[in-house]
Each structure stands twice: as C-alpha cells, then as structure tokens.
Motif scaffolding. Structure first.
Motif, short mmCIF file in Angstrom:
data_model
loop_
_atom_site.label_atom_id
_atom_site.label_comp_id
_atom_site.label_asym_id
_atom_site.label_seq_id
_atom_site.Cartn_x
_atom_site.Cartn_y
_atom_site.Cartn_z
N TRP A 182 -1.29 -21.09 -16.20
CA TRP A 182 -1.29 -20.69 -14.92
C TRP A 182 -0.02 -20.80 -14.09
O TRP A 182 0.63 -21.23 -14.49
N ARG A 183 -0.07 -19.69 -13.24
CA ARG A 183 1.25 -19.78 -12.34
C ARG A 183 0.96 -19.48 -11.04
O ARG A 183 1.64 -18.65 -10.33
N ASP A 184 -0.37 -19.60 -10.53
CA ASP A 184 -0.62 -19.12 -9.16
C ASP A 184 -0.43 -19.85 -8.18
O ASP A 184 0.25 -21.21 -8.18
N HIS A 185 -0.42 -19.45 -6.80
CA HIS A 185 -0.41 -20.21 -5.64
C HIS A 185 1.02 -20.83 -5.56
O HIS A 185 1.20 -22.17 -5.26
N GLY A 186 2.13 -19.91 -6.05
CA GLY A 186 3.62 -20.65 -6.24
C GLY A 186 4.05 -21.01 -4.94
O GLY A 186 4.85 -21.99 -4.73
N LYS A 187 3.37 -20.57 -3.77
CA LYS A 187 4.05 -21.11 -2.36
C LYS A 187 3.53 -22.48 -2.08
O LYS A 187 3.96 -23.03 -0.81
N TRP A 188 2.54 -22.75 -2.49
CA TRP A 188 1.73 -24.27 -2.01
C TRP A 188 2.37 -25.20 -2.66
O TRP A 188 2.94 -25.31 -3.66
N ARG A 189 2.09 -26.19 -1.69
CA ARG A 189 2.71 -27.54 -2.21
C ARG A 189 1.79 -28.55 -3.15
O ARG A 189 0.36 -28.20 -2.62
N GLU B 211 -0.98 -30.52 -0.71
CA GLU B 211 -1.53 -29.74 0.14
C GLU B 211 -2.54 -28.57 -0.81
O GLU B 211 -3.54 -28.67 -0.36
N HIS C 191 -6.60 -28.96 -0.52
CA HIS C 191 -7.44 -27.79 -0.04
C HIS C 191 -8.56 -27.45 -1.05
O HIS C 191 -9.77 -27.16 -0.70
N LEU C 192 -7.99 -27.40 -2.29
CA LEU C 192 -9.13 -27.14 -3.41
C LEU C 192 -10.33 -28.07 -3.33
O LEU C 192 -11.44 -27.78 -3.55
N ARG D 294 3.93 -28.65 -14.02
CA ARG D 294 2.91 -27.52 -13.81
C ARG D 294 1.55 -27.79 -14.60
O ARG D 294 0.56 -27.74 -14.13
#
Ligand code: ATP
Ligand code: MG
Lengths: 300, 280
Positions: free
Chosen positions: A90-97, A100, A104-105, A148
C-alpha cells in the motif's frame, strides 16, 4: 483460542484464468470461526490472487466462494465492514497523518457496531498496539517501509474485523516488530471474534501463528493441516550431529532416537556434543513443493 | 446513525481534511497562488488596452471572463486528482472501506471546489484593485454565485469521467491540450465576437464560454453586453447549456466511476505503478 464450527470461509473448486493462463486450477479449503490460517506457496503460486478474490477485488473465473456467508462478488457494505484487508503493498494517502487517517477511517465503521463488537478501534489504542505512538503525527509518505507496514496492519484492524486478510504482513518488519506483530495477532484472535487468513514466506511465523497451514502450488492446495500433521505426512528426516575423536559427523534419519541409542552403545565416552534437530516445517515445506513439482513434470 | 448520514459526514470530513492539507504544504500552496497570480499579472498588463472602438477596456472585460475560466479548471483538477489517487491506491483503499467510494467522491468534490473558491478569491481581490469600470451592485453576487454553482455542477462530474477514463499521468497531460484550445476560442482574453462565426459556434458548445459570459453579466455594466453575441447576456441560454452539460456529466459519471472502481485491485495498482516507474 476459541474455534467454533461456524464456517467463515468456504472455497470450492476455485479457478482463476488470466488471459490464456490458468493461475488457480482447483483451490478448495475452508476456515472455521476463530481460526488462523496461513497460506504458503512459492512466488507466483497465486496467493495474492486467491486473497484478492476472497476480498471481492477480483472476479474469479469459476468455483464456489463464500466469505462470511456471502459471495464476495456480491458483497454489500455491511459485509465489507466485517472484513479487514491488508494488501501486499500500500502507499495510498501519502499526505495524511497517521492518527488523523486512522481516526477518519474508523468513522466509516461506527454505524456497524453490534452488541458484541464495538466498532471502530480507538485510534490511540490502535496506534499503541502497532507501536507507532512516536509517528502518530507524521505524514504517511514519510514513514519507513516497516512503519508503513505497521500502519497497514492497523488500518486492517481499525474496523475490528470478523475476518482479517493479511498478505505478507511482516515482509519488512525487524525482528522486534515481528515479535510484537505476532503478539498483536494472538491478542486479536484471542477475543474469539476474528478469523485470520495470512500469507507469508516466513515458515517460522506460519508455525507460530497458524492453527492450520495451507500450501498452494501449481494452482492447487497441496497440503492442509497443522504443522505437526504436515510433518507427519512427509516422513520428516531429523538431523543428528555429533563429535568423535575430534571429527564432526552429521546424519539424516527418520529414527533419531534409535540412532542416538546406537551411538552411545558403540562409542560410549568417546561421544561428544550430540545434537538432534527435529524435521522443521521448512524441510517439510520444501519437500512438499518439490514433490508437487516433480509430479507436475511427470504429467507434462 | 444510519449509513447515508455517515457517508455525508465522512465525505464532508474527508473534504475538509484534504482542503486543509492543500493549504499547509509548500508545493500545493505554490500552485494555489501561481495560476491566480499569473492571471492577476496579466490583468495588470492589459488593464488600459481598449477593445476596438467600443470604448471598453480589455482588462475590465477579461476579469470576469478569467474568473469563469478559472472556475472551469476545477474539471482538470478533478480529473488529475482522480488519476493520481488511482495510481497510488487511494481509490482502492476507498473500495476496501464500507461506503468508502461515495465518501471519497463527496470529499473530492468538496476539496476541489473549496480549493477553487480560494483560488478565485486569490485572483479576484488583487484583480479588482487593478481593473476599473466594473459594476458591482447588489445583483452581482447572486448572479456570480449561480453561474459558479451551475458551472461546477457542469464541469466537475465531467472531470471525474475524464479522470476515470484516462489512467496515466501522461494521458492527463494530453487532456489539457484540448482544454487549452477551448479556452483559446471561448472569449476569455479577447471578446468572442472578434472570432470567425464557425469558431464561435464551436466555443458555444462548451461550458467555458458560458461560464465566462455569466461572470461578465454579473460584474460588468449592462452596456457592455453590446459586444456579446446577440448583444445580450443570454441568461436563459447560459442556464440551458450548462444544465445540459450537468445532466450529461451526472448521468455519465456514476456509470464510468462504477466501472472504473470495479476494475481496481492490488495487482492493477501495482501494474500501473510499475508502468509509471518504467517511463521515468
Ligand atoms: N492481473 C494479472 N494479469 C495477468 N497475470 C497475473 C495478474 N496478476 C497476477 N498474475 C500472475 O498470476 C500468478 C500468481 O500471482 P500472485 O500475485 O497471485 O502470486 P503470489 O503467490 O502472491 O506471489 P508472491 O509470493 O510473489 O506474492 C503469477 O504468475 C502472476 O504473474
Ligand atoms: Mg503475493
């Protein structure tokens, strides 16, 4: 571990064809509620393909599949909320912390709380459980490979899944992370609400975690049982080592106790540093795959 | 709480978080200011140029037109972000989450249109100080608001369709060329009536011209309508064309998006990533 008779995963005669190549010929297995299954097999055996079919991400060519009682090709959102998915990479949502994103999920799962299972998992507890407390405020794309991967596992768990798919979860873990991951899986499974299907190339891990081991090769499940059962099926050869007259000896045998008795009788005090290594899962696995491959060659 | 409320709420939260992210990192912040800044600079240089013998100033005509054009670029952002999110697996993650897809889309619409609104303000504030001759009365803001709203409904779903249809970042680059060509003939920097009639007809088939026209009708004095096609602001036609695009987009988008989402899996994401790496 509480294993009931309820079948959570039921796969029969599963076939998968990419273009003109059959990757899965006839995959058949099942998992009962609360079990941990490890799916082993060489690179390209079709482990990821199998898992993605069960997750509802790929459409199978043929066969019966029931995941939590539902055909994954027609799973609705309620069904989806009961699954946890950790893909091979996986390497999604790189800008999210980190915190957070987990918080959210989690909100997506809140409507699916039941009297038995409170969803979601609290983000701070989850972050602690996977050992990311220090990284909680970091952006996802700045995490190291192993960090990660821990997050991926956390995301798989955030909805407190009844069925958790883990595709090579520990591939980039350091030994400590691996150890902690094993503890975490045991803890999650210990609640009795979660069934796990994991793939790994680490046989030691499979032996430690899994109630049952499946070996996938040549598009078929060629072995299905506990580590002990597999070892019995392949009459495993133990390795016996000893030192005599300053020289080292090694012998492979199916009757290590008999050999040891023999050695003592023959050499008595001359015998030193006697070691007996039981047939390992690794040896069992390798001979299984070798057997299956030579059988394939023969039919060709 | 029922799932529909959760979707709306999670989508809203997603949008807000993404919007905040785009204003708290250097690269995104730069792009938020770059385009509006360039446009404001353009305004500065053309502010005193007259248009023919009409007595109208180009700067005054271009300001609302650029506003309309900028609003239409939301389509490009939408399409690019969708492609990028497919490439890195963000969309697959949405697929793996209950109600993840609708929440993702709501979030995207909110973050793209929110970012767009900010960009419009970033352009409008300095531009209004540079340009003279605008007529801003009580009727201006409602007209501007409905043009903008209708324009977004007409263009964002189309952006989503383009983003689903073209998988690679390179294909995304190619989409921009026809988009720029349409801008060129849509009477943004120079009134459309100066163009040959057949080009005017082509331009009027696309939303950009109408978004510019709507904005001009909101911010310019009525006599300026004299240089428009038919010497009128043509509100009815504006609503008609934009609504037609909106209906088309809203009908097409769910079908195309669903088809695209169905094809997403770990292996497709990995394969696309490998292809992208090979090109570099
Ligand atoms: N989308 C696809 N199109 C064509 N062939 C594919 C596709 N996905 C996988 N394959 C092929 O199917 C076979 C099984 O792949 P899969 O990824 O399931 O193996 P795996 O057991 O997970 O391997 P690994 O241990 O390397 O992860 C491979 O030969 C692979 O090349
Ligand atoms: Mg794999």
């Amino acid at each position: 571990m509480t294993t009931s008779d309820k079948v959570v995963l039921d796969v029969g005669g599963l076939r998968m064809r990419y273009g003109s190549v059959d990757v899965l010929h006839d995959v058949t297995f099942h998992a009962r509620h609360g079990e941990v299954l490890a799916l082993l097999g060489p690179n390209g055996a079709g482990k990821t393909t199998t898992i993605e079919i069960l997750e509802g991400f790929r459409t199978r060519s043929q066969g019966q599949v029931k995941v939590l009682g539902t055909d994954p090709a027609h799973g609705d959102e309620r069904w989806r909320a009961r699954l946890g998915v950790v893909l091979q990479s996986w390497r999604d949502h790189g800008k999210w912390r980190v915190r957070e994103f987990l918080a959210h999920l989690g909100t997506y799962y809140a409507p699916y709380t039941t009297p038995r299972i409170k969803r979601p998992w609290h983000p701070d507890e989850l972050i602690e459980a996977v050992g990311l407390t220090e990284q909680a405020g970091k952006k996802l794309r700045t995490l190291s490979g192993g960090q990660r991967r821990r997050l991926d596992v956390a995301i798989g768990l955030v909805g407190r899944p009844e069925l958790l798919f883990l595709d090579e979860p520990t591939a980039s873990f350091d030994p400590q992370a691996r150890h902690e991951f094993h503890d975490l899986v045991r803890r999650v499974v210990g609640t009795g609400e979660t069934t796990v299907l994991l793939t790994t190339h680490d046989l030691d891990e499979a032996e430690k975690l899994a109630d049952r081991i499946l070996v996938l090769n040549g598009g078929r499940i060629i072995a299905d049982g506990t580590a002990g059962e597999l070892a019995q099926r392949i009459v495993g050869e133990d390795e016996v080592r000893w030192l005599r007259g300053g020289q080292r000896f090694t012998e492979r045998t199916t009757d290590s106790t008999g050999l040891a008795r023999d050695l003592f009788a023959r050499y008595g005090d001359d015998l030193h540093e006697l070691e007996v290594h039981r047939a390992s899962l690794e040896q069992t696995y390798l001979s299984l795959v070798r057997q299956a491959e030579s059988a394939q060659e023969a039919t060709r | 709480m029922n799932p529909a409320t959760t979707v709306l709420r999670t989508g809203w939260t997603r949008g807000r978080i993404e919007l905040r992210q785009s204003f708290t990192n250097g690269a995104d912040l730069f792009s938020h200011f770059l385009w509006p800044g360039l446009m404001a600079a353009t305004m500065f240089f053309i502010r005193d140029l007259p248009f023919g013998s009409s007595g109208l100033l180009l700067g005054m005509l271009a300001l609302p037109s650029i506003l309309g054009m900028n609003a239409a670029t939301g389509m490009i952002s939408m399409s690019q972000q969708l492609t990028a999110d497919r490439e890195d697996g963000t969309l697959l993650r949405a697929k793996a989450t209950p109600h993840g897809m609708p929440a993702y889309l709501i979030g995207k619409v909110i973050s793209v249109s929110g970012g767009l609104l900010a960009d419009l303000v970033i352009f409008l504030v300095p531009a209004m100080l540079i340009v003279e001759g605008l007529r801003i009365g009580p009727g201006s803001w409602p007209t501007l608001a409905w043009t903008l709203a209708l324009g977004l409904v007409a263009t964002l779903p189309l952006g989503a369709v383009l983003g689903s249809a073209f998988t690679s970042a390179r294909a995304q680059g190619l989409i921009q060329l026809p988009f720029l060509a349409v801008i060129g003939i849509s009477g943004i920097f120079y009134p459309i009536t100066a163009l040959p009639e057949w080009l005017q007809w082509i331009a009027q088939a696309f939303p950009i011209y109408w978004m510019g026209l709507g904005m001009r009708s909101a911010l310019l004095p009525d006599p300026a309508a004299a240089i428009e096609i038919g010497q009128s602001w043509r509100h009815l036609e504006t609503v008609g064309v934009l609504a037609a695009w909106a209906v088309l987009g809203l009908l097409l988008a769910p079908v195309v998006l669903r088809r695209m989402a169905r094809g997403e899996s770990g292996s497709t994401v990995t394969a696309r990533r490998e292809r992208a790496l090979q090109r570099v």
